[in-house]
Design a protein around this motif. Structure first.
Motif, PDB file in Angstrom:
ATOM      1  N   THR A  23       7.028  -4.575   8.351  1.00 48.60           N
ATOM      2  CA  THR A  23       5.848  -3.947   8.968  1.00 48.60           C
ATOM      3  C   THR A  23       4.986  -3.187   7.970  1.00 48.60           C
ATOM      4  O   THR A  23       3.886  -2.755   8.326  1.00 48.60           O
ATOM      5  N   VAL A  24       5.458  -3.001   6.744  1.00 49.04           N
ATOM      6  CA  VAL A  24       4.730  -2.173   5.780  1.00 49.04           C
ATOM      7  C   VAL A  24       3.522  -2.920   5.212  1.00 49.04           C
ATOM      8  O   VAL A  24       3.644  -4.034   4.699  1.00 49.04           O
ATOM      9  N   ARG A  25       2.365  -2.279   5.332  1.00 45.09           N
ATOM     10  CA  ARG A  25       1.124  -2.785   4.735  1.00 45.09           C
ATOM     11  C   ARG A  25       0.634  -1.747   3.735  1.00 45.09           C
ATOM     12  O   ARG A  25       0.671  -0.557   4.012  1.00 45.09           O
ATOM     13  N   LEU A  26       0.186  -2.205   2.585  1.00 44.34           N
ATOM     14  CA  LEU A  26      -0.199  -1.290   1.517  1.00 44.34           C
ATOM     15  C   LEU A  26      -1.620  -1.593   1.054  1.00 44.34           C
ATOM     16  O   LEU A  26      -2.037  -2.757   1.005  1.00 44.34           O
ATOM     17  N   GLY A  27      -2.351  -0.525   0.727  1.00 45.88           N
ATOM     18  CA  GLY A  27      -3.708  -0.669   0.234  1.00 45.88           C
ATOM     19  C   GLY A  27      -3.918   0.107  -1.049  1.00 45.88           C
ATOM     20  O   GLY A  27      -3.254   1.113  -1.300  1.00 45.88           O
ATOM     21  N   LEU A  28      -4.839  -0.360  -1.871  1.00 48.44           N
ATOM     22  CA  LEU A  28      -5.179   0.317  -3.114  1.00 48.44           C
ATOM     23  C   LEU A  28      -6.696   0.321  -3.260  1.00 48.44           C
ATOM     24  O   LEU A  28      -7.325  -0.745  -3.340  1.00 48.44           O
ATOM     25  N   GLN A  29      -7.277   1.522  -3.234  1.00 50.61           N
ATOM     26  CA  GLN A  29      -8.731   1.675  -3.326  1.00 50.61           C
ATOM     27  C   GLN A  29      -9.468   0.840  -2.285  1.00 50.61           C
ATOM     28  O   GLN A  29     -10.502   0.236  -2.559  1.00 50.61           O
ATOM     29  N   GLY A  30      -8.891   0.759  -1.081  1.00 52.86           N
ATOM     30  CA  GLY A  30      -9.557   0.066   0.016  1.00 52.86           C
ATOM     31  C   GLY A  30      -9.277  -1.413   0.110  1.00 52.86           C
ATOM     32  O   GLY A  30      -9.760  -2.072   1.045  1.00 52.86           O
ATOM     33  N   ASP A  31      -8.483  -1.961  -0.798  1.00 55.54           N
ATOM     34  CA  ASP A  31      -8.132  -3.386  -0.760  1.00 55.54           C
ATOM     35  C   ASP A  31      -6.672  -3.543  -0.355  1.00 55.54           C
ATOM     36  O   ASP A  31      -5.794  -2.852  -0.890  1.00 55.54           O
ATOM     37  N   GLU A  32      -6.405  -4.454   0.577  1.00 54.93           N
ATOM     38  CA  GLU A  32      -5.026  -4.674   1.001  1.00 54.93           C
ATOM     39  C   GLU A  32      -4.270  -5.499  -0.028  1.00 54.93           C
ATOM     40  O   GLU A  32      -4.801  -6.466  -0.594  1.00 54.93           O
ATOM     41  N   LEU A  33      -3.009  -5.129  -0.247  1.00 54.85           N
ATOM     42  CA  LEU A  33      -2.146  -5.813  -1.201  1.00 54.85           C
ATOM     43  C   LEU A  33      -1.141  -6.689  -0.467  1.00 54.85           C
ATOM     44  O   LEU A  33      -0.980  -6.597   0.752  1.00 54.85           O
ATOM     45  N   VAL A  34      -0.450  -7.526  -1.221  1.00 53.31           N
ATOM     46  CA  VAL A  34       0.503  -8.475  -0.647  1.00 53.31           C
ATOM     47  C   VAL A  34       1.916  -8.102  -1.079  1.00 53.31           C
ATOM     48  O   VAL A  34       2.195  -7.999  -2.289  1.00 53.31           O
ATOM     49  N   GLU A  35       2.800  -7.906  -0.094  1.00 52.87           N
ATOM     50  CA  GLU A  35       4.199  -7.604  -0.398  1.00 52.87           C
ATOM     51  C   GLU A  35       4.839  -8.763  -1.140  1.00 52.87           C
ATOM     52  O   GLU A  35       4.553  -9.928  -0.865  1.00 52.87           O
ATOM     53  N   THR A  36       5.705  -8.434  -2.070  1.00 53.68           N
ATOM     54  CA  THR A  36       6.423  -9.345  -2.980  1.00 53.68           C
ATOM     55  C   THR A  36       5.524  -9.868  -4.102  1.00 53.68           C
ATOM     56  O   THR A  36       6.036 -10.358  -5.110  1.00 53.68           O
ATOM     57  N   VAL A  37       4.206  -9.739  -3.946  1.00 47.89           N
ATOM     58  CA  VAL A  37       3.291 -10.133  -5.023  1.00 47.89           C
ATOM     59  C   VAL A  37       2.820  -8.894  -5.781  1.00 47.89           C
ATOM     60  O   VAL A  37       2.963  -8.793  -7.003  1.00 47.89           O
ATOM     61  N   HIS A  38       2.262  -7.936  -5.049  1.00 47.77           N
ATOM     62  CA  HIS A  38       1.752  -6.706  -5.662  1.00 47.77           C
ATOM     63  C   HIS A  38       2.721  -5.526  -5.557  1.00 47.77           C
ATOM     64  O   HIS A  38       2.617  -4.572  -6.330  1.00 47.77           O
ATOM     65  N   PHE A  39       3.625  -5.580  -4.592  1.00 55.01           N
ATOM     66  CA  PHE A  39       4.548  -4.462  -4.398  1.00 55.01           C
ATOM     67  C   PHE A  39       5.801  -4.931  -3.668  1.00 55.01           C
ATOM     68  O   PHE A  39       5.817  -5.996  -3.042  1.00 55.01           O
ATOM     69  N   THR A  40       6.835  -4.113  -3.746  1.00 53.22           N
ATOM     70  CA  THR A  40       8.066  -4.332  -2.984  1.00 53.22           C
ATOM     71  C   THR A  40       8.382  -3.050  -2.211  1.00 53.22           C
ATOM     72  O   THR A  40       7.884  -1.969  -2.550  1.00 53.22           O
ATOM     73  N   VAL A  41       9.209  -3.175  -1.188  1.00 44.73           N
ATOM     74  CA  VAL A  41       9.565  -2.034  -0.345  1.00 44.73           C
ATOM     75  C   VAL A  41      11.083  -1.911  -0.268  1.00 44.73           C
ATOM     76  O   VAL A  41      11.784  -2.900  -0.024  1.00 44.73           O
ATOM     77  N   ASP A  42      11.585  -0.713  -0.483  1.00 41.80           N
ATOM     78  CA  ASP A  42      12.993  -0.428  -0.225  1.00 41.80           C
ATOM     79  C   ASP A  42      13.072   0.102   1.201  1.00 41.80           C
ATOM     80  O   ASP A  42      12.731   1.261   1.457  1.00 41.80           O
ATOM     81  N   TYR A  43      13.510  -0.749   2.120  1.00 45.26           N
ATOM     82  CA  TYR A  43      13.509  -0.381   3.533  1.00 45.26           C
ATOM     83  C   TYR A  43      14.615   0.606   3.890  1.00 45.26           C
ATOM     84  O   TYR A  43      14.658   1.109   5.010  1.00 45.26           O
TER      85      TYR A  43
END
Length: 210
Positions: free
Chosen positions: A134-154
């Motif tokens: 469910t985690v969505r991440l943004g950087l300076q107003g642009d949405e990023l892609v999990e596993t491509v731009h970031f990972t999450v420790d749930y």
């Protein structure tokens, strides 16, 4: 204390009673004024799972979950139906829901958090148990892609960027989350006759610090 990365059955937590509590120490002065202080930096949540039980099958599922956690020994996830999103309850999770940090060109890891604001005051709550996927991440107003731009420790609520955000870049996030809790009793007492007559057992659950 061990923690089991498993959620208390959501259908059983729906209808439960509970929410945040604070601890405030109040000293009444002789002149009628008060001094107020708190030893807690954040609130702690309590719930009663017993009120959501509707059938004997529900009780059986509760007992199985209780036994598998060994009573108070092991923590688990809890869905607080009144507060489980980074946004308003009626809204859809978005990547700009919460500001969780600002880039410094070096830091890659950021902790998920939720800010509660009212009347010019705000309190920030750390989110340690986001819900998988469910985690969505943004950087300076642009949405990023999990596993491509970031990972999450749930298991901890830490998001890690592939590359550190630039200096001054605003990091935002949206997510659903659970509350880390444990049973606040080592005993569950159930009377089938009473339950069928409308009386439900008390099953206290309390948030744990991680």
């Amino acid at each position: 204390m061990a923690f089991h990365e498993i959620r208390f059955p959501a259908k059983l937590s729906f209808g439960s009673v509970g929410g945040p509590e604070r601890r405030t120490e109040i000293v009444q002065l002789t002149n009628g004024f008060e001094e107020r202080n708190t030893p807690w930096s954040q609130s702690r949540r309590r719930y009663d799972a017993g009120l959501s039980l509707r059938s004997l099958d529900d009780i059986g599922e509760l007992i199985a979950f209780f036994e598998a956690r060994q009573g108070q020994l092991n923590g688990f996830r809890w869905k607080d139906w009144a507060d489980y999103k980074s946004c308003a309850a009626s809204a859809t999770v978005g990547y700009e829901d919460q500001v969780i940090g600002v880039g410094d060109g070096v830091t890659r890891d950021f902790a998920l958090s939720k800010t509660y604001a009212s009347g010019g005051s705000a309190e920030m709550r750390g989110i340690a148990k986001p819900v998988q996927g469910t985690v969505r991440l943004g950087l300076q107003g642009d949405e990023l892609v999990e596993t491509v731009h970031f990972t999450v420790d749930y298991a901890t609520g830490i998001v890690s960027f592939a590359s550190p955000p630039a200096v001054g870049a605003q990091v935002t996030a949206g997510y659903e989350f659970d509350v880390p809790v444990r049973f606040d009793t080592d005993r569950i007492q159930v009377s089938v006759a009473s339950f069928q007559a409308g009386e439900v057992p008390q099953v206290p659950v309390v948030e744990v610090r991680l």
